[in-house]
Design a protein around this motif. Structure first.
Motif, PDB file in Angstrom:
ATOM      1  N   ARG B 121       2.397  12.592   0.613  1.00  0.00           N
ATOM      2  CA  ARG B 121       2.456  13.198   1.935  1.00  0.00           C
ATOM      3  C   ARG B 121       3.711  14.062   1.978  1.00  0.00           C
ATOM      4  N   LEU B 158       6.812   7.410   4.629  1.00  0.00           N
ATOM      5  CA  LEU B 158       6.446   8.803   4.882  1.00  0.00           C
ATOM      6  C   LEU B 158       6.053   9.560   3.624  1.00  0.00           C
ATOM      7  N   ARG B 161       0.649   8.600   1.879  1.00  0.00           N
ATOM      8  CA  ARG B 161      -0.231   8.403   3.021  1.00  0.00           C
ATOM      9  C   ARG B 161      -0.919   7.041   2.942  1.00  0.00           C
ATOM     10  N   TRP B 165       0.107   0.710   8.803  1.00  0.00           N
ATOM     11  CA  TRP B 165       1.487   0.314   8.539  1.00  0.00           C
ATOM     12  C   TRP B 165       1.684  -1.108   9.029  1.00  0.00           C
ATOM     13  N   GLU B 188       3.919   9.749  15.713  1.00  0.00           N
ATOM     14  CA  GLU B 188       3.312  10.812  14.904  1.00  0.00           C
ATOM     15  C   GLU B 188       2.224  10.221  14.000  1.00  0.00           C
ATOM     16  N   HIS B 189       2.546   9.064  13.405  1.00  0.00           N
ATOM     17  CA  HIS B 189       1.584   8.403  12.531  1.00  0.00           C
ATOM     18  C   HIS B 189       0.336   8.006  13.312  1.00  0.00           C
ATOM     19  N   SER B 192      -1.877  10.945  14.203  1.00  0.00           N
ATOM     20  CA  SER B 192      -2.695  11.457  13.106  1.00  0.00           C
ATOM     21  C   SER B 192      -3.786  10.466  12.714  1.00  0.00           C
ATOM     22  N   GLY B 194      -3.443   7.032  12.470  1.00  0.00           N
ATOM     23  CA  GLY B 194      -2.986   5.828  11.792  1.00  0.00           C
ATOM     24  C   GLY B 194      -3.027   4.600  12.681  1.00  0.00           C
TER      25      GLY B 194
END
Lengths: 221, 237
Positions: B121, B158, B161, B165, B188-189, B192, B194
Motif C-alpha cells: 500500500r 499502513l 493492505r 485490523w 481513513e481505513h 476505504s 476496512g
C-alpha cells in the motif's frame, strides 16, 4: 521470503547477533585439545576430524535457543504465525534455518581448514573434514530448529535445546566423522558414509522445519 | 476527487466482507476467560472492546487472529472473494509488542514487514510520514522512545493492505497529537471499506464504533441487539 532471509542475515551479523560466538567457541575447543592431548602429532592427526566435528556440533548448538525466542519476545513470531496463509509457517521456519546456517554455521566450515592445521591434519584429511562439515552442518540447523521451537516458551531453554537436539544430531556426527576418516584410511570407502550424511541432511531439511512449525503453532499463547 | 474514486473502488471490492462471531468462548491454559461473545462486523464497521484488566480483551483478539484456539462458538469470515479468502490472511494484528528488531533501522524493519506481508500500500517513507516519524527512518529502532516505537509499529499497518485490523491497546504510550493522528488513520481505513476490532481502555476517538463490554471473569459480552440490527443491515448490501 527473500526479505526474511536478508533480515535474518542482517540481524545475525549486526552487533548482538552472536554470529561470531559460535566460531570463537569452535576456536576455543579446537585450540584447547592439543594442550590436553600433548605433543604427540600422530595422535593429534588421528583425532583431528573427530575434534573438528565435535567442536562444530557444539558450536552449532550454541546459538540455537535464540532462533525463535528473540522473535517471540518482540512479537514478530505472532505476526509470522498470523501470516501463515500467505507464507506457510514451514517455509518461514525453513528460511530461518537457512539464514541461521549461513550466519552461524558456514563460518565454522570456512574456519575448519585453519583449525585442521592446529590438529596437524594433512591436506586430504582437512579437505574431507571440511567437505563433510559443509554437507552435514545444515542438518544441525534443521534439527536444531525443531528443538528451539519446542523450547521457545522457556526463558532459559538453551541447555534444554542442546539436550533435545544432541541425540538426533548424533547420526550426523557418526557419518560425518566416519566419512572424514575414510578419506585418509585407505581400505574404507569414502562415498557410502558421505552419501548417507547428505541423505541425513536432506531428510532433516524436511522433518525439522515441519516439526518446528507444528511446535510453534501450538506454543502460541 | 481521486481519493473518493479510490475509496469507491475499494468499497466495491471489500463491501461484501463480513466477520461473524457467534457465541465465541476463549480460554488460556484450560482456564475459561470469556464465553458467549457474539458480534457481526461488516465493511466500514469498527468494534471497540472495553473492560477491566484481565477481562479477556487480548485473549479475544488473539483468538480472532488465530493465535489461540477457540474454546467454543464460531468465527466466520465471509465475502472476502479471491483476494481475502481467509481470516488470518486478511488480518493485521497489532499486539502489545511492536514486532520490530532494535538492531535494525526503522526503515529496514518496516521494509521487511512490507515485503513479507505483500499487498503493498504505502511506501515506507509515506507510512512514516503519516505517523509523524518522517526523517528518522535511518535510526536503529532501539533508539526510539516508547511512543515513537508504537508509531513505527502503527506504520506497519499502513505499508500492506489488510481489510481487518486487530488492535490491542494501540494507543498505549502515544501522546495526544499522535492519538488524534492515529484516529484519523483508522477513520481513513474504515472509509476505504476496512474493519477494526480494537481492545482498549482509552477512548480511541472512533466515531460510529460499536462498543463490546467485557465485564471481568467469565465475560458474557453478548451483543445480540447489535448483531440483529447489523445482520439486517448486511442483508441490504
Amino acid at each position: 521470503m527473500t526479505a526474511l532471509l536478508l533480515r535474518e542475515i542482517r540481524l545475525g551479523v549486526r552487533a548482538g547477533g552472536g554470529a561470531l560466538t559460535g566460531a570463537l567457541f569452535f576456536l576455543a575447543v579446537v585450540s584447547a585439545i592439543p594442550f590436553a592431548v600433548g605433543p604427540d602429532t600422530n595422535l593429534l592427526a588421528r583425532l583431528g576430524p573427530a575434534v573438528l566435528w565435535i567442536g562444530a556440533l557444539l558450536a552449532g548448538l550454541l546459538g540455537l535457543d535464540r532462533l525463535f525466542q528473540a522473535d517471540r519476545e518482540d512479537g514478530s513470531l505472532d505476526l509470522m504465525i498470523v501470516a501463515r496463509d500467505t507464507h506457510m509457517l514451514v517455509a518461514t521456519v525453513f528460511v530461518k534455518c537457512v539464514a541461521h546456517w549461513l550466519v552461524a554455521l558456514l563460518p565454522l566450515v570456512v574456519a575448519a581448514p585453519v583449525f585442521g592445521l592446529l590438529m596437524n591434519m594433512n591436506a586430504i584429511a582437512i579437505g574431507a573434514a571440511t567437505l563433510t562439515l559443509l554437507v552435514g552442518t545444515p542438518a544441525i540447523a534443521f534439527v536444531g530448529a525443531a528443538g528451539a521451537a519446542v523450547a521457545v516458551a522457556l526463558p532459559r531453554g538453551g541447555l534444554l535445546v542442546s539436550v533435545l537436539v544432541l541425540p538426533i544430531a548424533i547420526p550426523v556426527l557418526i557419518f560425518g566423522v566416519s566419512a572424514s576418516y575414510a578419506a585418509v584410511n585407505e581400505p574404507d570407502p569414502f562415498l557410502p558414509p558421505f552419501l548417507i550424511l547428505a541423505a541425513l541432511t536432506l531428510f532433516m531439511a524436511v522433518i525439522g522445519p515441519l516439526a518446528a512449525a507444528v511446535a510453534l503453532r501450538y506454543a502460541a499463547d | 476527487m481521486l481519493r473518493c474514486n479510490e475509496a469507491a473502488i475499494r468499497l466495491s471490492m471489500w463491501g461484501a466482507m463480513q466477520l461473524a462471531v457467534v457465541d465465541l468462548a476463549g480460554e488460556r491454559g484450560g482456564e475459561p476467560i470469556f464465553t458467549g461473545i457474539s458480534f457481526l462486523l461488516v465493511a466500514h464497521g469498527s468494534i471497540v472492546v472495553t473492560g477491566p484488566n484481565g477481562a479477556g480483551k487480548s485473549t479475544l483478539l488473539r483468538v480472532l487472529a488465530g493465535l489461540l484456539p477457540t474454546a467454543g462458538g464460531s468465527i466466520a469470515w465471509e465475502g472476502g472473494g479471491e483476494e481475502w479468502p481467509t481470516l488470518a490472511g486478511s488480518t493485521h494484528y497489532l499486539g502489545h509488542s511492536n514486532a520490530m528488531k532494535p538492531a535494525l533501522t526503522v526503515a529496514e524493519n518496516l521494509g521487511f514487514w512490507r515485503d513479507f506481508h505483500g499487498s503493498h500500500r504505502a511506501s515506507v517513507v509515506e507510512a512514516l510520514d503519516k505517523v509523524g516519524l518522517s526523517g528518522i527512518g535511518h535510526l536503529p529502532f532501539g533508539y526510539l522512545s516508547t511512543g515513537q516505537k508504537r508509531r513505527a509499529s502503527i506504520a506497519r499497518l499502513l505499508v500492506s493492505r489488510r481489510p481487518l485490523w486487530l488492535l490491542d491497546e494501540p494507543t498505549s504510550g502515544l501522546d495526544r497529537a499522535s492519538e488524534a493522528r492515529f484516529a484519523a488513520l483508522m477513520e481513513e481505513h474504515l472509509a476505504s471499506g476496512g474493519m477494526i476490532v480494537a481492545a482498549t481502555h482509552l477512548p480511541l476517538g472512533l466515531s460510529g464504533a460499536k462498543t463490546l463490554e467485557m465485564s471481568g471473569r467469565r465475560s458474557h459480552g453478548s451483543h445480540r441487539e447489535d448483531f440483529d440490527a447489523l445482520a439486517s443491515a448486511a442483508g441490504g448490501f
